[in-house]
Design a protein around this motif. Structure first.
Motif, PDB file in Angstrom:
ATOM      1  N   HIS A  83      45.416  44.695  44.767  1.00 35.50           N
ATOM      2  CA  HIS A  83      44.186  44.981  44.033  1.00 35.50           C
ATOM      3  C   HIS A  83      44.501  45.258  42.567  1.00 35.50           C
ATOM      4  N   HIS A  84      43.588  44.898  41.710  1.00 38.44           N
ATOM      5  CA  HIS A  84      43.779  45.152  40.282  1.00 38.44           C
ATOM      6  C   HIS A  84      43.965  46.640  40.010  1.00 38.44           C
ATOM      7  N   GLY A  85      44.942  46.960  39.180  1.00 41.34           N
ATOM      8  CA  GLY A  85      45.174  48.335  38.771  1.00 41.34           C
ATOM      9  C   GLY A  85      44.190  48.749  37.692  1.00 41.34           C
ATOM     10  N   ASN A  86      42.919  48.812  38.066  1.00 41.37           N
ATOM     11  CA  ASN A  86      41.864  49.071  37.082  1.00 41.37           C
ATOM     12  C   ASN A  86      41.958  50.459  36.475  1.00 41.37           C
ATOM     13  N   GLY A  87      42.506  51.413  37.218  1.00 40.62           N
ATOM     14  CA  GLY A  87      42.611  52.765  36.670  1.00 40.62           C
ATOM     15  C   GLY A  87      43.577  52.821  35.514  1.00 40.62           C
ATOM     16  N   GLY A  88      44.741  52.200  35.677  1.00 42.54           N
ATOM     17  CA  GLY A  88      45.697  52.147  34.573  1.00 42.54           C
ATOM     18  C   GLY A  88      45.125  51.413  33.386  1.00 42.54           C
ATOM     19  N   GLN A  89      44.417  50.318  33.642  1.00 42.93           N
ATOM     20  CA  GLN A  89      43.796  49.591  32.539  1.00 42.93           C
ATOM     21  C   GLN A  89      42.771  50.456  31.822  1.00 42.93           C
ATOM     22  N   ASP A  90      41.929  51.143  32.566  1.00 42.57           N
ATOM     23  CA  ASP A  90      40.883  51.975  31.971  1.00 42.57           C
ATOM     24  C   ASP A  90      41.480  53.086  31.106  1.00 42.57           C
ATOM     25  N   ILE A  91      42.501  53.751  31.606  1.00 39.54           N
ATOM     26  CA  ILE A  91      43.059  54.908  30.914  1.00 39.54           C
ATOM     27  C   ILE A  91      43.920  54.491  29.725  1.00 39.54           C
ATOM     28  N   CYS A  92      44.603  53.363  29.847  1.00 36.42           N
ATOM     29  CA  CYS A  92      45.615  52.990  28.847  1.00 36.42           C
ATOM     30  C   CYS A  92      45.194  51.854  27.940  1.00 36.42           C
ATOM     31  N   SER A 152      42.669  37.579  42.659  1.00 34.16           N
ATOM     32  CA  SER A 152      41.435  37.416  41.898  1.00 34.16           C
ATOM     33  C   SER A 152      40.217  37.548  42.807  1.00 34.16           C
ATOM     34  N   GLY A 153      39.223  38.311  42.340  1.00 30.79           N
ATOM     35  CA  GLY A 153      37.980  38.457  43.082  1.00 30.79           C
ATOM     36  C   GLY A 153      37.978  39.558  44.115  1.00 30.79           C
ATOM     37  N   LEU A 154      39.135  40.127  44.391  1.00 33.72           N
ATOM     38  CA  LEU A 154      39.215  41.209  45.356  1.00 33.72           C
ATOM     39  C   LEU A 154      38.769  42.519  44.692  1.00 33.72           C
ATOM     40  N   TYR A 155      38.480  43.540  45.480  1.00 34.66           N
ATOM     41  CA  TYR A 155      38.113  44.854  44.946  1.00 34.66           C
ATOM     42  C   TYR A 155      39.099  45.266  43.846  1.00 34.66           C
ATOM     43  N   PRO A 156      38.636  45.829  42.738  1.00 29.59           N
ATOM     44  CA  PRO A 156      37.257  46.185  42.383  1.00 29.59           C
ATOM     45  C   PRO A 156      36.555  45.142  41.528  1.00 29.59           C
ATOM     46  N   GLY A 157      37.078  43.916  41.485  1.00 29.58           N
ATOM     47  CA  GLY A 157      36.421  42.832  40.764  1.00 29.58           C
ATOM     48  C   GLY A 157      36.736  42.774  39.286  1.00 29.58           C
ATOM     49  N   THR A 158      37.712  43.537  38.842  1.00 28.11           N
ATOM     50  CA  THR A 158      38.123  43.539  37.438  1.00 28.11           C
ATOM     51  C   THR A 158      39.481  42.859  37.316  1.00 28.11           C
ATOM     52  N   GLY A 159      40.016  42.816  36.097  1.00 30.26           N
ATOM     53  CA  GLY A 159      41.372  42.318  35.903  1.00 30.26           C
ATOM     54  C   GLY A 159      41.463  40.881  35.480  1.00 30.26           C
ATOM     55  N   GLU A 160      40.589  40.463  34.564  1.00 29.28           N
ATOM     56  CA  GLU A 160      40.634  39.080  34.080  1.00 29.28           C
ATOM     57  C   GLU A 160      41.753  38.903  33.048  1.00 29.28           C
ATOM     58  N   ILE A 161      42.136  37.662  32.851  1.00 31.27           N
ATOM     59  CA  ILE A 161      43.229  37.345  31.930  1.00 31.27           C
ATOM     60  C   ILE A 161      42.909  37.789  30.507  1.00 31.27           C
ATOM     61  N   ASP A 162      41.628  37.683  30.110  1.00 28.02           N
ATOM     62  CA  ASP A 162      41.284  37.985  28.719  1.00 28.02           C
ATOM     63  C   ASP A 162      41.122  39.479  28.450  1.00 28.02           C
ATOM     64  N   GLU A 163      41.378  40.330  29.439  1.00 26.08           N
ATOM     65  CA  GLU A 163      41.359  41.782  29.232  1.00 26.08           C
ATOM     66  C   GLU A 163      42.763  42.200  28.813  1.00 26.08           C
ATOM     67  N   THR A 164      43.029  42.161  27.496  1.00 27.91           N
ATOM     68  CA  THR A 164      44.403  42.298  26.990  1.00 27.91           C
ATOM     69  C   THR A 164      44.642  43.577  26.199  1.00 27.91           C
TER      70      THR A 164
END
Length: 335
Positions: free
Chosen positions: A160-169, A183-195
């Motif tokens: 699953h995408h590490g959305n928490g680390g992305q959000d905080i950092c 891709s597409g699995l919970y929580p639905g975030t983590g696209e390539i262009d989120e840099t």
């Protein structure tokens, strides 16, 4: 390896049929009892002020009160009981121990692995989600930065995408967040262009692989994108958000990583940290087939102790190749 572990983490009771149960830690410990060079450490709780330097203070206080009042369903997936606060603070403390031990030079057979629960990589700055209340690996990274590190890299190989680390950092330059996920699995975030943005520009690297991606695709992402990018970043510490639910036999994903694949990714990271003169530590995340979870951690352990994992056969799938090429076009890695 040195495994950080506290019995209090078993007291976080998610109820019957919940995939994230205390049986996960029990299965890991049973399997590690068959392994050589395994030691256990019982680190102290994380300091609440350290947790509040990662998470919003009001959220941390709300979570503590929620548990003190008996807990319940925070959301549809994320469950707490009264003991969950103690387990979460212990789990964050185990991660902080792993990070600072690795930063201080614990390597080889003393490489630290934090066996805590509840897991953490979905916990965002001001909320719990996805079985997670405190973002253990980011707490570990923060502890290392306060102990003298200048740059920390997080490599999240949970399915699953590490959305928490992305959000905080996302706007931080001192923590480089990498996530390989379905891709597409919970929580639905983590696209390539989120840099990333601000100081964190090009410090957030998402590898959203299509379902069915196997070990060959994961290793290609490491070799062509992740490792060259992190060599340039030159971290003082690499922390692995070590989920094992991308395994080909895990019940909640469609990925095809083998048990040996986790050893091969570990092998590549040990080579990276040797080149960068950095520390390496592991923090448990997901993995819901008890046997494959335990076997994969045992493979990480024996790889650290000099086991040579067997490389896979075959070519990179078309879908995985498209993701890798898109990342190269974004400016990550090296062509």
């Amino acid at each position: 390896m040195n495994f950080g572990y506290r019995e209090v983490c078993l007291d976080h009771d998610t109820g019957p049929r919940h995939p994230e149960s205390a049986d996960r830690l029990r299965a890991i410990r049973r399997r590690l009892a068959e392994c050589h060079d395994v030691d256990y450490v019982a680190p102290p709780d994380a300091d609440a002020d350290l947790v509040k330097r990662v998470h919003d203070a009001d959220y941390v206080d709300e979570f503590e009160r929620f548990c003190a009042d008996g807990g319940g369903d925070w959301d549809a997936d994320t469950v707490a009981v009264e003991a969950t606060w103690d387990a979460a603070i212990a789990s964050a403390g185990i991660a902080a121990w792993a990070a600072t031990e690795a930063l201080d030079g614990a390597d080889g057979r003393e490489t630290p692995f934090a066996l805590g629960r509840p897991p953490g990589h979905h916990a965002v700055e001001d909320d719990a989600m996805g079985f997670c209340f405190v973002n253990n690996v980011v707490v570990g990274a923060q502890a290392a930065l306060e102990a003298g590190a200048n740059r920390v890299a997080i490599v999240d190989w949970d399915v699953h995408h590490g959305n928490g680390g992305q959000d905080i950092c996302y706007d931080r330059g001192d923590i480089f967040n990498v996530s390989l996920h379905e891709s597409g699995l919970y929580p639905g975030t983590g696209e390539i262009d989120e840099t990333g943005e601000g100081d964190g520009d090009m410090r957030n690297l998402n590898v959203p692989f299509p379902p069915g991606t196997n070990t060959v695709g994961y290793l290609a992402a490491f070799d062509e994108v992740i490792l060259p990018t992190l060599r340039e970043y030159d971290p003082d510490l690499v922390l692995v958000s070590a989920g094992f639910d991308a395994h080909q036999h895990d019940p909640i994903s469609r990925m095809r990583v083998s048990t040996e694949g986790y050893g091969l990714m570990t092998e590549r990271l040990t080579e990276l940290v040797a080149e960068c003169d950095a520390g390496l530590g592991f923090v448990l995340e997901g993995g819901y087939s008890l046997d494959t979870l335990a076997d994969s951690i045992a493979t990480v352990n024996k790889t650290i102790a000099s086991y040579d994992p067997q490389p896979p056969e075959g070519d990179v799938s078309e879908g995985a190749r498209e993701v890798i090429d898109d990342l190269l076009d974004q400016g990550f890695g090296s062509k």
